[in-house]
Scaffold this motif. Structure first.
Motif, PDB file in Angstrom:
ATOM      1  N   ALA A  34       0.958  -1.231  -0.019  1.00  0.00           N
ATOM      2  CA  ALA A  34      -0.126  -0.071  -0.196  1.00  0.00           C
ATOM      3  C   ALA A  34       0.907   1.045   0.009  1.00  0.00           C
ATOM      4  N   VAL A  35       2.017   1.212   0.702  1.00  0.00           N
ATOM      5  CA  VAL A  35       2.831   2.350   0.973  1.00  0.00           C
ATOM      6  C   VAL A  35       3.642   2.501  -0.607  1.00  0.00           C
ATOM      7  N   ARG A  36       3.949   1.459  -1.342  1.00  0.00           N
ATOM      8  CA  ARG A  36       4.367   1.796  -2.672  1.00  0.00           C
ATOM      9  C   ARG A  36       3.530   2.202  -3.706  1.00  0.00           C
ATOM     10  N   GLY A  37       2.134   1.968  -3.293  1.00  0.00           N
ATOM     11  CA  GLY A  37       1.059   2.253  -4.289  1.00  0.00           C
ATOM     12  C   GLY A  37       0.729   1.083  -5.308  1.00  0.00           C
ATOM     13  N   ASP A  38       1.284  -0.089  -4.794  1.00  0.00           N
ATOM     14  CA  ASP A  38       1.016  -1.356  -5.627  1.00  0.00           C
ATOM     15  C   ASP A  38      -0.313  -1.617  -5.505  1.00  0.00           C
ATOM     16  N   ILE A  39      -1.047  -1.501  -4.177  1.00  0.00           N
ATOM     17  CA  ILE A  39      -2.485  -1.723  -3.864  1.00  0.00           C
ATOM     18  C   ILE A  39      -3.034  -0.475  -3.035  1.00  0.00           C
ATOM     19  N   SER A  40      -4.429  -0.661  -3.054  1.00  0.00           N
ATOM     20  CA  SER A  40      -5.135   0.769  -2.263  1.00  0.00           C
ATOM     21  C   SER A  40      -4.948   0.384  -0.839  1.00  0.00           C
ATOM     22  N   ARG A  41      -5.272   1.490  -0.106  1.00  0.00           N
ATOM     23  CA  ARG A  41      -5.478   1.249   1.439  1.00  0.00           C
ATOM     24  C   ARG A  41      -6.514   0.356   1.658  1.00  0.00           C
ATOM     25  N   ASP A  42      -7.698   0.495   0.812  1.00  0.00           N
ATOM     26  CA  ASP A  42      -8.823  -0.235   1.388  1.00  0.00           C
ATOM     27  C   ASP A  42      -8.686  -1.721   1.093  1.00  0.00           C
ATOM     28  N   GLN A  43      -7.796  -1.892  -0.251  1.00  0.00           N
ATOM     29  CA  GLN A  43      -7.255  -3.457  -0.352  1.00  0.00           C
ATOM     30  C   GLN A  43      -6.590  -4.017   0.436  1.00  0.00           C
ATOM     31  N   ALA A  44      -5.492  -3.484   1.057  1.00  0.00           N
ATOM     32  CA  ALA A  44      -4.497  -3.934   2.066  1.00  0.00           C
ATOM     33  C   ALA A  44      -5.591  -4.337   3.149  1.00  0.00           C
ATOM     34  N   VAL A  45      -6.314  -3.180   3.529  1.00  0.00           N
ATOM     35  CA  VAL A  45      -7.323  -3.527   4.926  1.00  0.00           C
ATOM     36  C   VAL A  45      -8.353  -4.709   4.466  1.00  0.00           C
ATOM     37  N   ALA A  46      -8.702  -4.905   3.591  1.00  0.00           N
ATOM     38  CA  ALA A  46      -9.736  -5.931   3.349  1.00  0.00           C
ATOM     39  C   ALA A  46      -9.075  -7.228   3.378  1.00  0.00           C
ATOM     40  N   GLU A  47      -7.935  -7.343   2.683  1.00  0.00           N
ATOM     41  CA  GLU A  47      -7.219  -8.537   2.712  1.00  0.00           C
ATOM     42  C   GLU A  47      -6.462  -8.883   3.888  1.00  0.00           C
ATOM     43  N   LEU A  48      -5.989  -8.095   4.825  1.00  0.00           N
ATOM     44  CA  LEU A  48      -5.708  -8.238   6.072  1.00  0.00           C
ATOM     45  C   LEU A  48      -6.826  -8.813   6.939  1.00  0.00           C
ATOM     46  N   THR A  49      -7.718  -8.298   6.880  1.00  0.00           N
ATOM     47  CA  THR A  49      -9.048  -8.409   7.714  1.00  0.00           C
ATOM     48  C   THR A  49      -9.371  -9.929   7.345  1.00  0.00           C
ATOM     49  N   ALA A  50      -9.348 -10.274   6.159  1.00  0.00           N
ATOM     50  CA  ALA A  50      -9.821 -11.504   5.593  1.00  0.00           C
ATOM     51  C   ALA A  50      -8.761 -12.821   6.295  1.00  0.00           C
ATOM     52  N   THR A  51      -7.319 -12.242   6.427  1.00  0.00           N
ATOM     53  CA  THR A  51      -6.318 -13.061   6.671  1.00  0.00           C
ATOM     54  C   THR A  51      -6.494 -13.336   8.271  1.00  0.00           C
ATOM     55  N   LEU A  52      -6.634 -12.384   8.947  1.00  0.00           N
ATOM     56  CA  LEU A  52      -7.097 -12.391  10.567  1.00  0.00           C
ATOM     57  C   LEU A  52      -8.271 -13.325  10.471  1.00  0.00           C
ATOM     58  N   LEU A  53      -9.207 -12.924   9.777  1.00  0.00           N
ATOM     59  CA  LEU A  53     -10.511 -14.131  10.313  1.00  0.00           C
ATOM     60  C   LEU A  53     -10.393 -15.521   9.886  1.00  0.00           C
ATOM     61  N   ALA A  54      -9.434 -15.789   8.796  1.00  0.00           N
ATOM     62  CA  ALA A  54      -9.185 -17.088   8.443  1.00  0.00           C
ATOM     63  C   ALA A  54      -8.448 -17.451   9.869  1.00  0.00           C
ATOM     64  N   MET A  55      -7.463 -16.950  10.018  1.00  0.00           N
ATOM     65  CA  MET A  55      -6.509 -17.408  11.271  1.00  0.00           C
ATOM     66  C   MET A  55      -7.594 -17.641  12.444  1.00  0.00           C
ATOM     67  N   ILE A  56      -8.386 -16.739  12.804  1.00  0.00           N
ATOM     68  CA  ILE A  56      -9.476 -16.868  13.859  1.00  0.00           C
ATOM     69  C   ILE A  56     -10.408 -18.152  13.658  1.00  0.00           C
ATOM     70  N   GLU A  57     -10.907 -18.305  12.244  1.00  0.00           N
ATOM     71  CA  GLU A  57     -11.683 -19.437  11.996  1.00  0.00           C
ATOM     72  C   GLU A  57     -11.088 -20.888  12.159  1.00  0.00           C
ATOM     73  N   ARG A  58      -9.875 -20.801  11.758  1.00  0.00           N
ATOM     74  CA  ARG A  58      -9.175 -22.259  11.951  1.00  0.00           C
ATOM     75  C   ARG A  58      -9.028 -22.621  13.224  1.00  0.00           C
ATOM     76  N   SER A  59      -8.655 -21.659  14.080  1.00  0.00           N
ATOM     77  CA  SER A  59      -8.676 -21.980  15.730  1.00  0.00           C
ATOM     78  C   SER A  59     -10.095 -22.502  16.186  1.00  0.00           C
ATOM     79  N   MET A  60     -11.153 -21.937  15.836  1.00  0.00           N
ATOM     80  CA  MET A  60     -12.221 -22.215  16.308  1.00  0.00           C
ATOM     81  C   MET A  60     -12.625 -23.334  15.873  1.00  0.00           C
ATOM     82  N   THR A  61     -12.103 -24.202  14.621  1.00  0.00           N
ATOM     83  CA  THR A  61     -12.721 -25.326  14.314  1.00  0.00           C
ATOM     84  C   THR A  61     -11.836 -26.454  14.660  1.00  0.00           C
TER      85      THR A  61
END
Length: 203
Positions: free
Chosen positions: A174-201
């Motif tokens: 996002a700093v380099r401008g390769d992706i937008s701020r919103d794209q970075a946030v959305a993907e990191l949110t999905a990564t965090l949720l996937a990590m949590i969901e794996r632990s829940m199962t």
């Protein structure tokens, strides 16, 4: 009173914490314009309008300056993350989203300087140890923050390292401008949720 005398008086008036703040701000500005390669204590002193012994007294060496810069960033980032955690909602989605937003925003606010400092930190075992200490503290904070959603055991270190790697890579992109701020946030949110969901199962 001539300029030299005025500068001397100004130096004496600054407390040690204020002088260190001035030097750190000057160092960040130098990195912003030139990167870390030409950053030396001599250059820092010249740009800040102080003598070399003043810069050496505060940081000791170039590595000491880089470590202080990373710590300066980390203290500010931690304050923002702590405030976000304190105000976060109760659901995994809300918690993942707030951490992702604040992490990416912290790096974007600092701009290209922090990736340069992080790269320089990896150049010596001493500086790498400084970086690792703060990484471990952040991961433990996340482990505790997401613990209510884990089943059986806490989040694994492997999962947390993977999350941190994704957070840094997405923020840097996002700093380099390769992706937008919103794209970075959305993907990191999905990564965090996937990590949590794996632990829940997990049994």
């Amino acid at each position: 009173m001539n300029g030299s005398a005025t500068t001397s008086v100004t130096r004496r008036r600054l407390s040690r914490p204020d002088r260190q703040r001035q030097l750190l701000d000057t160092a960040w500005a130098l990195i912003r314009s030139e990167g870390t390669a030409p950053l030396t204590l001599g250059r820092l002193a010249e740009t800040a309008g102080v003598t070399k012994p003043v810069a050496y007294d505060h940081f000791g060496s170039r590595n000491g300056l880089l470590a202080a810069l990373y710590e300066d960033f980390d203290v500010r980032q931690n304050a923002i993350i702590d405030a976000a955690m304190a105000s976060a909602g109760p659901t995994p989605q809300e918690r993942a989203a707030i951490i992702a937003q604040r992490y990416v925003e912290c790096v974007l606010t600092q701009g290209r300087e922090i990736p340069d400092v992080l790269a320089a930190l990896s150049g010596s075992p001493e500086l790498a140890a400084v970086k690792r200490r703060y990484q471990m503290a952040f991961m433990e904070k996340c482990r505790t923050f997401f613990a209510p959603f884990c089943r059986g055991s806490a989040l694994s270190s492997a999962a947390l390292w993977a999350m941190l790697g994704a957070a840094d890579a997405l923020s840097d992109a996002a700093v380099r401008g390769d992706i937008s701020r919103d794209q970075a946030v959305a993907e990191l949110t999905a990564t965090l949720l996937a990590m949590i969901e794996r632990s829940m199962t997990q049994d």
